[in-house]
Scaffold this active site. Structure first.
Site, mmCIF file in Angstrom:
data_model
loop_
_atom_site.group_PDB
_atom_site.id
_atom_site.type_symbol
_atom_site.label_atom_id
_atom_site.label_comp_id
_atom_site.label_asym_id
_atom_site.label_seq_id
_atom_site.Cartn_x
_atom_site.Cartn_y
_atom_site.Cartn_z
ATOM 1 N N GLU A 148 18.307 31.387 52.616
ATOM 2 C CA GLU A 148 16.982 31.970 52.832
ATOM 3 C C GLU A 148 16.125 31.909 51.575
ATOM 4 O O GLU A 148 14.948 31.540 51.626
ATOM 5 C CB GLU A 148 17.102 33.448 53.253
ATOM 6 C CG GLU A 148 17.897 33.683 54.506
ATOM 7 C CD GLU A 148 19.365 34.030 54.249
ATOM 8 O OE1 GLU A 148 19.895 34.898 54.964
ATOM 9 O OE2 GLU A 148 19.979 33.438 53.335
ATOM 10 N N CYS A 174 21.256 39.111 54.111
ATOM 11 C CA CYS A 174 21.840 40.186 53.297
ATOM 12 C C CYS A 174 20.695 40.997 52.671
ATOM 13 O O CYS A 174 19.520 40.695 52.878
ATOM 14 C CB CYS A 174 22.726 39.580 52.205
ATOM 15 S SG CYS A 174 21.796 38.664 50.943
ATOM 16 N N CYS A 177 18.343 38.798 50.462
ATOM 17 C CA CYS A 177 17.479 37.923 51.249
ATOM 18 C C CYS A 177 16.468 38.721 52.077
ATOM 19 O O CYS A 177 15.319 38.307 52.223
ATOM 20 C CB CYS A 177 18.323 37.022 52.135
ATOM 21 S SG CYS A 177 19.336 35.874 51.169
#
Length: 179
Positions: A50, A114, A117
């Site tokens: 990402e 996560c 990100c």
């Protein structure tokens, strides 16, 4: 999501956890950038799919490093060879140099982001995040945490989850079983 899955497969072949991401322009069809996990390949703990896609997309839109027209073939937004390797996609027409806001853009990723990100998604001002597999151990877009929709933050992207979830999860499961 199929383009993100192709990116994820590339990460897995390189020894990284198979997660892939694709950043779409505000029109929803043009691919601005793509990325896959490169932590093992680069030794960079922040080289998540990402983050790499967001960096490359901002560079493409702002005309900064990695900008230009390589990577997207035609107006259809299909990934060319260089975008499949993570190069940015479209020219920065209509944006000023150094523009980092990804307003109107959509990030498509194979695994729920996560916390790092998710924070990057909020900070980059993407409008939408679409993900495949949930991450019950580290997900921050609805599973373990919900950073992207935290009402205390200044920006809250729309979240669409479960797109090709089975295929995304299977790729991860197969990778970890093989290890």
């Amino acid at each position: 999501m199929r383009l993100a899955l192709a990116e994820a497969e590339q990460a897995g072949r390189g020894g990284d956890v198979p997660v892939g991401a694709v950043l779409l322009a505000p029109d929803g069809t043009t691919v601005l950038a793509a990325g896959h996990n490169e932590r093992e390949a680069t030794g960079d703990p922040t080289a998540h799919a990402e983050v790499l896609a967001l960096r490359r997309g901002a560079a493409a839109l702002g005309g900064g490093p990695g900008g230009g027209t390589s990577g997207v073939s035609g107006a259809s937004g299909e990934l060319g060879a260089s975008a499949a390797s993570g190069a940015a996609g479209v020219s920065g027409a209509g944006r000023r140099a150094g523009e980092w806001r990804l307003s109107g853009c959509t990030l498509v990723v194979t695994l729920e982001p996560c916390t790092m990100c998710a924070g990057a998604l909020v900070q980059s001002r993407v409008d939408r995040v679409v993900y495949g597999a949930r991450d019950e151990k580290a997900g921050a877009a609805g599973s373990l945490w919900d950073v992207v929709r935290d009402r205390r933050l200044n920006h809250r992207p729309e979240v669409i989850e479960g797109v090709l979830a089975g295929e995304c999860a299977r790729l991860l499961t197969d990778f970890f079983r093989a290890r």
